[in-house]
Scaffold this motif. Structure first.
Motif, PDB file in Angstrom:
ATOM      1  N   THR A  58       7.988  -1.686  15.322  1.00 51.05           N
ATOM      2  CA  THR A  58       7.053  -2.051  14.231  1.00 51.05           C
ATOM      3  C   THR A  58       5.645  -2.865  14.984  1.00 51.05           C
ATOM      4  N   THR A  59       4.625  -2.273  15.250  1.00 53.01           N
ATOM      5  CA  THR A  59       3.708  -3.023  15.773  1.00 53.01           C
ATOM      6  C   THR A  59       2.501  -3.281  14.914  1.00 53.01           C
ATOM      7  N   PRO A  60       1.739  -4.079  14.900  1.00 51.77           N
ATOM      8  CA  PRO A  60       0.510  -4.157  13.858  1.00 51.77           C
ATOM      9  C   PRO A  60      -0.256  -2.818  13.551  1.00 51.77           C
ATOM     10  N   ALA A  61      -0.536  -1.906  14.618  1.00 56.25           N
ATOM     11  CA  ALA A  61      -1.218  -0.503  14.306  1.00 56.25           C
ATOM     12  C   ALA A  61      -0.171   0.293  13.452  1.00 56.25           C
ATOM     13  N   VAL A  62       1.153   0.183  13.763  1.00 50.64           N
ATOM     14  CA  VAL A  62       2.087   1.026  12.744  1.00 50.64           C
ATOM     15  C   VAL A  62       2.062   0.214  11.225  1.00 50.64           C
ATOM     16  N   ARG A  63       1.982  -0.789  11.244  1.00 47.65           N
ATOM     17  CA  ARG A  63       2.025  -1.600   9.741  1.00 47.65           C
ATOM     18  C   ARG A  63       0.707  -1.058   9.151  1.00 47.65           C
ATOM     19  N   VAL A  64      -0.617  -1.145   9.961  1.00 46.15           N
ATOM     20  CA  VAL A  64      -1.725  -0.599   9.280  1.00 46.15           C
ATOM     21  C   VAL A  64      -1.725   0.700   8.864  1.00 46.15           C
ATOM     22  N   LYS A  65      -1.081   1.741   9.459  1.00 44.72           N
ATOM     23  CA  LYS A  65      -0.855   2.887   9.204  1.00 44.72           C
ATOM     24  C   LYS A  65      -0.005   3.290   8.209  1.00 44.72           C
ATOM     25  N   VAL A  66       1.328   2.330   7.938  1.00 44.66           N
ATOM     26  CA  VAL A  66       2.090   2.643   6.940  1.00 44.66           C
ATOM     27  C   VAL A  66       1.222   2.075   5.604  1.00 44.66           C
ATOM     28  N   LYS A  67       0.471   0.761   5.534  1.00 45.81           N
ATOM     29  CA  LYS A  67      -0.127   0.363   4.530  1.00 45.81           C
ATOM     30  C   LYS A  67      -1.320   1.211   4.051  1.00 45.81           C
ATOM     31  N   SER A  68      -2.019   2.081   4.912  1.00 44.86           N
ATOM     32  CA  SER A  68      -2.828   3.345   4.578  1.00 44.86           C
ATOM     33  C   SER A  68      -2.224   4.365   3.746  1.00 44.86           C
ATOM     34  N   MET A  69      -0.948   4.703   4.372  1.00 47.82           N
ATOM     35  CA  MET A  69      -0.443   5.983   3.721  1.00 47.82           C
ATOM     36  C   MET A  69       0.072   5.234   1.955  1.00 47.82           C
ATOM     37  N   GLU A  70       0.684   4.180   2.119  1.00 47.01           N
ATOM     38  CA  GLU A  70       0.860   3.343   0.794  1.00 47.01           C
ATOM     39  C   GLU A  70      -0.202   3.551  -0.201  1.00 47.01           C
ATOM     40  N   ARG A  71      -1.421   2.926   0.334  1.00 46.66           N
ATOM     41  CA  ARG A  71      -2.481   2.838  -0.493  1.00 46.66           C
ATOM     42  C   ARG A  71      -2.814   4.162  -1.120  1.00 46.66           C
ATOM     43  N   THR A  72      -2.901   5.148  -0.292  1.00 47.96           N
ATOM     44  CA  THR A  72      -3.114   6.632  -0.759  1.00 47.96           C
ATOM     45  C   THR A  72      -2.228   7.193  -1.583  1.00 47.96           C
ATOM     46  N   ALA A  73      -1.205   7.098  -1.491  1.00 50.64           N
ATOM     47  CA  ALA A  73      -0.134   7.461  -2.250  1.00 50.64           C
ATOM     48  C   ALA A  73      -0.012   6.649  -3.650  1.00 50.64           C
ATOM     49  N   ARG A  74      -0.413   5.471  -3.696  1.00 50.72           N
ATOM     50  CA  ARG A  74      -0.684   4.755  -4.764  1.00 50.72           C
ATOM     51  C   ARG A  74      -1.685   5.071  -5.597  1.00 50.72           C
ATOM     52  N   ALA A  75      -2.993   5.145  -4.911  1.00 51.92           N
ATOM     53  CA  ALA A  75      -4.163   5.645  -5.551  1.00 51.92           C
ATOM     54  C   ALA A  75      -4.178   7.066  -6.202  1.00 51.92           C
ATOM     55  N   MET A  76      -3.147   7.817  -5.450  1.00 52.73           N
ATOM     56  CA  MET A  76      -3.271   9.272  -6.143  1.00 52.73           C
ATOM     57  C   MET A  76      -2.355   9.175  -7.405  1.00 52.73           C
ATOM     58  N   VAL A  77      -1.206   8.463  -7.406  1.00 54.08           N
ATOM     59  CA  VAL A  77      -0.506   8.273  -8.437  1.00 54.08           C
ATOM     60  C   VAL A  77      -1.279   7.745  -9.682  1.00 54.08           C
ATOM     61  N   VAL A  78      -2.037   6.699  -9.610  1.00 51.66           N
ATOM     62  CA  VAL A  78      -2.992   6.103 -10.654  1.00 51.66           C
ATOM     63  C   VAL A  78      -3.869   6.997 -10.826  1.00 51.66           C
ATOM     64  N   ASN A  79      -4.419   7.998 -10.024  1.00 52.08           N
ATOM     65  CA  ASN A  79      -5.443   8.979 -10.542  1.00 52.08           C
ATOM     66  C   ASN A  79      -4.962   9.879 -11.528  1.00 52.08           C
ATOM     67  N   ILE A  80      -3.704  10.406 -10.754  1.00 49.33           N
ATOM     68  CA  ILE A  80      -2.891  11.476 -11.633  1.00 49.33           C
ATOM     69  C   ILE A  80      -2.777  10.979 -13.341  1.00 49.33           C
ATOM     70  N   MET A  81      -2.271   9.709 -13.139  1.00 53.21           N
ATOM     71  CA  MET A  81      -1.887   9.152 -14.577  1.00 53.21           C
ATOM     72  C   MET A  81      -3.131   9.084 -15.458  1.00 53.21           C
ATOM     73  N   LYS A  82      -4.249   8.641 -14.750  1.00 52.18           N
ATOM     74  CA  LYS A  82      -5.528   8.583 -15.948  1.00 52.18           C
ATOM     75  C   LYS A  82      -5.868   9.833 -16.178  1.00 52.18           C
ATOM     76  N   LYS A  83      -5.751  11.000 -15.180  1.00 48.79           N
ATOM     77  CA  LYS A  83      -6.114  12.491 -15.887  1.00 48.79           C
ATOM     78  C   LYS A  83      -5.254  12.915 -16.880  1.00 48.79           C
ATOM     79  N   TYR A  84      -3.806  12.663 -16.809  1.00 50.58           N
ATOM     80  CA  TYR A  84      -3.025  12.961 -18.008  1.00 50.58           C
ATOM     81  C   TYR A  84      -2.981  12.414 -19.239  1.00 50.58           C
ATOM     82  N   GLU A  85      -3.553  10.989 -18.968  1.00 46.22           N
ATOM     83  CA  GLU A  85      -3.688  10.037 -20.283  1.00 46.22           C
ATOM     84  C   GLU A  85      -4.891  10.752 -21.092  1.00 46.22           C
ATOM     85  N   LYS A  86      -6.011  11.271 -20.533  1.00 43.07           N
ATOM     86  CA  LYS A  86      -6.998  11.828 -21.272  1.00 43.07           C
ATOM     87  C   LYS A  86      -6.779  13.129 -21.794  1.00 43.07           C
ATOM     88  N   SER A  87      -5.903  13.717 -21.207  1.00 42.65           N
ATOM     89  CA  SER A  87      -5.243  15.106 -21.912  1.00 42.65           C
ATOM     90  C   SER A  87      -4.463  15.145 -23.006  1.00 42.65           C
TER      91      SER A  87
END
Length: 87
Positions: A58-87
């Motif tokens: 686990t190098t600093p570069a690997v940690r940055v990549k993992v954080k990036s994937m976590e942020r993308t997944a979290r943002a995607m779930v929040v976005n989907i939840m917002k879209k489904y709340e409106k409908s």
């Protein structure tokens, strides 16, 4: 090209964070357009663990990549939840 080298290439692609993030970014549109598989897509994202994508030390570069994937997944779930709340 042998079958072994094809499989090795596929494994390298799957562990590439840019490809994972690009795939994650495409999934909300797929979930909206294919309502019959939306639950499977959402469940897969909720079960996604980017830390498992990191192989080796686990190098600093690997940690940055993992954080990036976590942020993308979290943002995607929040976005989907917002879209489904409106409908």
């Amino acid at each position: 090209m042998s079958a072994l080298s094809i499989h090795a290439s596929l494994l390298m692609l799957v562990s590439d964070p840019l490809l994972v993030n690009a795939t994650l970014n495409c999934l909300p549109a797929l979930a909206r357009s294919r309502q019959n598989i939306a639950n499977k897509i959402i469940n897969t994202i909720l079960n996604f663990n980017p830390a498992q994508q990191a192989h080796g030390p686990t190098t600093p570069a690997v940690r940055v990549k993992v954080k990036s994937m976590e942020r993308t997944a979290r943002a995607m779930v929040v976005n989907i939840m917002k879209k489904y709340e409106k409908s």
